[in-house]
Design a protein around this motif. Structure first.
Motif, PDB file in Angstrom:
ATOM      1  N   SER A  17       0.832  -1.204   0.000  1.00 30.86           N
ATOM      2  CA  SER A  17       0.000   0.000   0.000  1.00 30.86           C
ATOM      3  C   SER A  17       0.866   1.253   0.000  1.00 30.86           C
ATOM      4  O   SER A  17       2.010   1.239   0.481  1.00 30.86           O
ATOM      5  CB  SER A  17      -0.893   0.030   1.245  1.00 30.86           C
ATOM      6  OG  SER A  17      -1.789  -1.064   1.274  1.00 30.86           O
ATOM      7  N   ARG A  19       0.117   5.768   0.362  1.00 29.02           N
ATOM      8  CA  ARG A  19      -0.825   6.878   0.425  1.00 29.02           C
ATOM      9  C   ARG A  19      -0.157   8.107  -0.190  1.00 29.02           C
ATOM     10  O   ARG A  19       0.863   8.573   0.302  1.00 29.02           O
ATOM     11  CB  ARG A  19      -1.258   7.191   1.855  1.00 29.02           C
ATOM     12  CG  ARG A  19      -2.380   8.224   1.882  1.00 29.02           C
ATOM     13  CD  ARG A  19      -2.907   8.500   3.272  1.00 29.02           C
ATOM     14  NE  ARG A  19      -2.046   9.393   4.033  1.00 29.02           N
ATOM     15  CZ  ARG A  19      -2.459  10.140   5.058  1.00 29.02           C
ATOM     16  NH1 ARG A  19      -3.730  10.088   5.439  1.00 29.02           N
ATOM     17  NH2 ARG A  19      -1.612  10.903   5.710  1.00 29.02           N
ATOM     18  N   TYR A  60     -14.293   7.131  -9.505  1.00 24.49           N
ATOM     19  CA  TYR A  60     -13.105   6.314  -9.720  1.00 24.49           C
ATOM     20  C   TYR A  60     -13.133   5.700 -11.117  1.00 24.49           C
ATOM     21  O   TYR A  60     -14.196   5.414 -11.667  1.00 24.49           O
ATOM     22  CB  TYR A  60     -13.050   5.167  -8.713  1.00 24.49           C
ATOM     23  CG  TYR A  60     -12.919   5.592  -7.278  1.00 24.49           C
ATOM     24  CD1 TYR A  60     -14.041   5.867  -6.499  1.00 24.49           C
ATOM     25  CD2 TYR A  60     -11.655   5.728  -6.692  1.00 24.49           C
ATOM     26  CE1 TYR A  60     -13.914   6.269  -5.179  1.00 24.49           C
ATOM     27  CE2 TYR A  60     -11.529   6.129  -5.373  1.00 24.49           C
ATOM     28  CZ  TYR A  60     -12.661   6.392  -4.622  1.00 24.49           C
ATOM     29  OH  TYR A  60     -12.533   6.784  -3.313  1.00 24.49           O
ATOM     30  N   MET A  64      -9.991   0.745 -10.589  1.00 20.67           N
ATOM     31  CA  MET A  64      -9.347   1.152  -9.346  1.00 20.67           C
ATOM     32  C   MET A  64     -10.321   1.359  -8.199  1.00 20.67           C
ATOM     33  O   MET A  64      -9.886   1.570  -7.065  1.00 20.67           O
ATOM     34  CB  MET A  64      -8.557   2.435  -9.581  1.00 20.67           C
ATOM     35  CG  MET A  64      -7.482   2.254 -10.650  1.00 20.67           C
ATOM     36  SD  MET A  64      -6.873   3.824 -11.239  1.00 20.67           S
ATOM     37  CE  MET A  64      -6.547   3.473 -12.956  1.00 20.67           C
ATOM     38  N   ARG A  67      -9.702  -0.855  -5.053  1.00 17.01           N
ATOM     39  CA  ARG A  67      -8.417  -0.837  -4.366  1.00 17.01           C
ATOM     40  C   ARG A  67      -7.981   0.553  -3.919  1.00 17.01           C
ATOM     41  O   ARG A  67      -7.133   0.669  -3.029  1.00 17.01           O
ATOM     42  CB  ARG A  67      -7.350  -1.433  -5.282  1.00 17.01           C
ATOM     43  CG  ARG A  67      -7.642  -2.863  -5.693  1.00 17.01           C
ATOM     44  CD  ARG A  67      -6.532  -3.426  -6.583  1.00 17.01           C
ATOM     45  NE  ARG A  67      -6.430  -2.714  -7.858  1.00 17.01           N
ATOM     46  CZ  ARG A  67      -5.344  -2.047  -8.243  1.00 17.01           C
ATOM     47  NH1 ARG A  67      -4.282  -1.982  -7.454  1.00 17.01           N
ATOM     48  NH2 ARG A  67      -5.323  -1.445  -9.425  1.00 17.01           N
ATOM     49  N   PHE A  68      -8.514   1.600  -4.539  1.00 14.98           N
ATOM     50  CA  PHE A  68      -8.059   2.961  -4.242  1.00 14.98           C
ATOM     51  C   PHE A  68      -9.170   3.737  -3.541  1.00 14.98           C
ATOM     52  O   PHE A  68     -10.357   3.543  -3.824  1.00 14.98           O
ATOM     53  CB  PHE A  68      -7.691   3.693  -5.529  1.00 14.98           C
ATOM     54  CG  PHE A  68      -6.462   3.166  -6.232  1.00 14.98           C
ATOM     55  CD1 PHE A  68      -5.792   2.032  -5.791  1.00 14.98           C
ATOM     56  CD2 PHE A  68      -5.980   3.818  -7.358  1.00 14.98           C
ATOM     57  CE1 PHE A  68      -4.665   1.556  -6.441  1.00 14.98           C
ATOM     58  CE2 PHE A  68      -4.853   3.357  -8.024  1.00 14.98           C
ATOM     59  CZ  PHE A  68      -4.206   2.226  -7.569  1.00 14.98           C
ATOM     60  N   LEU A  81      -4.723   9.957  -1.795  1.00 14.04           N
ATOM     61  CA  LEU A  81      -5.102   8.776  -2.559  1.00 14.04           C
ATOM     62  C   LEU A  81      -4.494   7.574  -1.852  1.00 14.04           C
ATOM     63  O   LEU A  81      -3.277   7.390  -1.878  1.00 14.04           O
ATOM     64  CB  LEU A  81      -4.605   8.852  -4.007  1.00 14.04           C
ATOM     65  CG  LEU A  81      -5.035   7.687  -4.889  1.00 14.04           C
ATOM     66  CD1 LEU A  81      -6.556   7.743  -5.131  1.00 14.04           C
ATOM     67  CD2 LEU A  81      -4.297   7.693  -6.226  1.00 14.04           C
ATOM     68  N   GLN A  82      -5.340   6.815  -1.184  1.00 11.17           N
ATOM     69  CA  GLN A  82      -4.903   5.592  -0.537  1.00 11.17           C
ATOM     70  C   GLN A  82      -4.970   4.463  -1.552  1.00 11.17           C
ATOM     71  O   GLN A  82      -6.034   4.207  -2.119  1.00 11.17           O
ATOM     72  CB  GLN A  82      -5.801   5.267   0.663  1.00 11.17           C
ATOM     73  CG  GLN A  82      -5.479   3.958   1.360  1.00 11.17           C
ATOM     74  CD  GLN A  82      -4.152   3.994   2.073  1.00 11.17           C
ATOM     75  OE1 GLN A  82      -3.781   5.000   2.671  1.00 11.17           O
ATOM     76  NE2 GLN A  82      -3.404   2.886   2.001  1.00 11.17           N
ATOM     77  N   MET A  83      -3.841   3.804  -1.769  1.00  6.91           N
ATOM     78  CA  MET A  83      -3.759   2.742  -2.764  1.00  6.91           C
ATOM     79  C   MET A  83      -3.391   1.438  -2.071  1.00  6.91           C
ATOM     80  O   MET A  83      -2.331   1.340  -1.447  1.00  6.91           O
ATOM     81  CB  MET A  83      -2.719   3.086  -3.826  1.00  6.91           C
ATOM     82  CG  MET A  83      -2.963   4.443  -4.485  1.00  6.91           C
ATOM     83  SD  MET A  83      -1.850   4.756  -5.872  1.00  6.91           S
ATOM     84  CE  MET A  83      -0.272   4.798  -5.035  1.00  6.91           C
ATOM     85  N   LEU A  86      -1.598  -3.095  -4.317  1.00  5.02           N
ATOM     86  CA  LEU A  86      -0.961  -2.564  -5.520  1.00  5.02           C
ATOM     87  C   LEU A  86      -0.446  -3.671  -6.429  1.00  5.02           C
ATOM     88  O   LEU A  86      -0.015  -4.738  -5.962  1.00  5.02           O
ATOM     89  CB  LEU A  86       0.168  -1.618  -5.134  1.00  5.02           C
ATOM     90  CG  LEU A  86      -0.315  -0.236  -4.657  1.00  5.02           C
ATOM     91  CD1 LEU A  86       0.780   0.489  -3.907  1.00  5.02           C
ATOM     92  CD2 LEU A  86      -0.788   0.587  -5.842  1.00  5.02           C
ATOM     93  N   ASP A  90       0.206  -0.789 -11.744  1.00 11.01           N
ATOM     94  CA  ASP A  90      -0.075   0.517 -11.140  1.00 11.01           C
ATOM     95  C   ASP A  90       1.156   1.430 -11.185  1.00 11.01           C
ATOM     96  O   ASP A  90       1.068   2.603 -10.790  1.00 11.01           O
ATOM     97  CB  ASP A  90      -0.512   0.351  -9.681  1.00 11.01           C
ATOM     98  CG  ASP A  90      -1.852  -0.347  -9.538  1.00 11.01           C
ATOM     99  OD1 ASP A  90      -1.969  -1.202  -8.639  1.00 11.01           O
ATOM    100  OD2 ASP A  90      -2.763  -0.042 -10.322  1.00 11.01           O
ATOM    101  N   TYR A  94       2.171   9.685 -10.736  1.00  7.81           N
ATOM    102  CA  TYR A  94       0.829  10.082 -10.319  1.00  7.81           C
ATOM    103  C   TYR A  94       0.771  11.599 -10.146  1.00  7.81           C
ATOM    104  O   TYR A  94       1.642  12.182  -9.499  1.00  7.81           O
ATOM    105  CB  TYR A  94       0.457   9.381  -9.019  1.00  7.81           C
ATOM    106  CG  TYR A  94       0.076   7.929  -9.229  1.00  7.81           C
ATOM    107  CD1 TYR A  94       1.038   6.994  -9.611  1.00  7.81           C
ATOM    108  CD2 TYR A  94      -1.233   7.490  -9.076  1.00  7.81           C
ATOM    109  CE1 TYR A  94       0.692   5.661  -9.828  1.00  7.81           C
ATOM    110  CE2 TYR A  94      -1.584   6.168  -9.286  1.00  7.81           C
ATOM    111  CZ  TYR A  94      -0.614   5.262  -9.666  1.00  7.81           C
ATOM    112  OH  TYR A  94      -0.952   3.943  -9.878  1.00  7.81           O
TER     113      TYR A  94
END
Length: 119
Positions: A17, A19, A60, A64, A67-68, A81-83, A86, A90, A94
């Protein structure tokens, strides 16, 4: 004029992950919808997610949305943006931007933040 600065990228293993943060200067930040976009090597920039100025609504890209998570802290003039979960696909730079419409942004693109997901 509002300036946006992206941060939080890095190298992460698949399944991990990150952020990302989009910090804004200027009092008009919350007037705009803010979006995250990404550009993979050799590909065009693509939409990731966006959030309204109040933080009440978000959208979104289909690939995504599970997951995001995009969020907004108006007290800090920052959009996150919390991802999670991954994947190597990806990987990319960004960017965040304030949106005038679905196809145009306020001002110009910033430097972005690099996200690299290793397999």
């Amino acid at each position: 004029q509002v300036q946006l600065v992206e941060s939080g990228g890095g190298l992460v293993a698949a399944g991990g992950s990150l952020r990302l943060s989009c910090a804004a200067s200027g009092r008009t930040f919350s007037m705009y919808r803010t979006g995250w976009y990404r550009q993979a090597p050799g590909k065009e920039r693509e939409f990731v997610a966006s959030i309204s100025g109040t933080g009440g609504t978000s959208t979104y890209a289909d690939s995504m949305k599970v997951r995001f998570t995009i969020s907004r802290d108006s007290t800090k003039n920052t959009v996150y943006l919390q991802m999670d979960s991954l994947k190597p696909e990806d990987t990319g730079v960004y960017y965040c931007a304030n949106l005038l419409s679905a196809t145009s942004i306020v001002g110009s693109w910033g430097q972005g933040t690099q996200v690299t997901v290793s397999s």
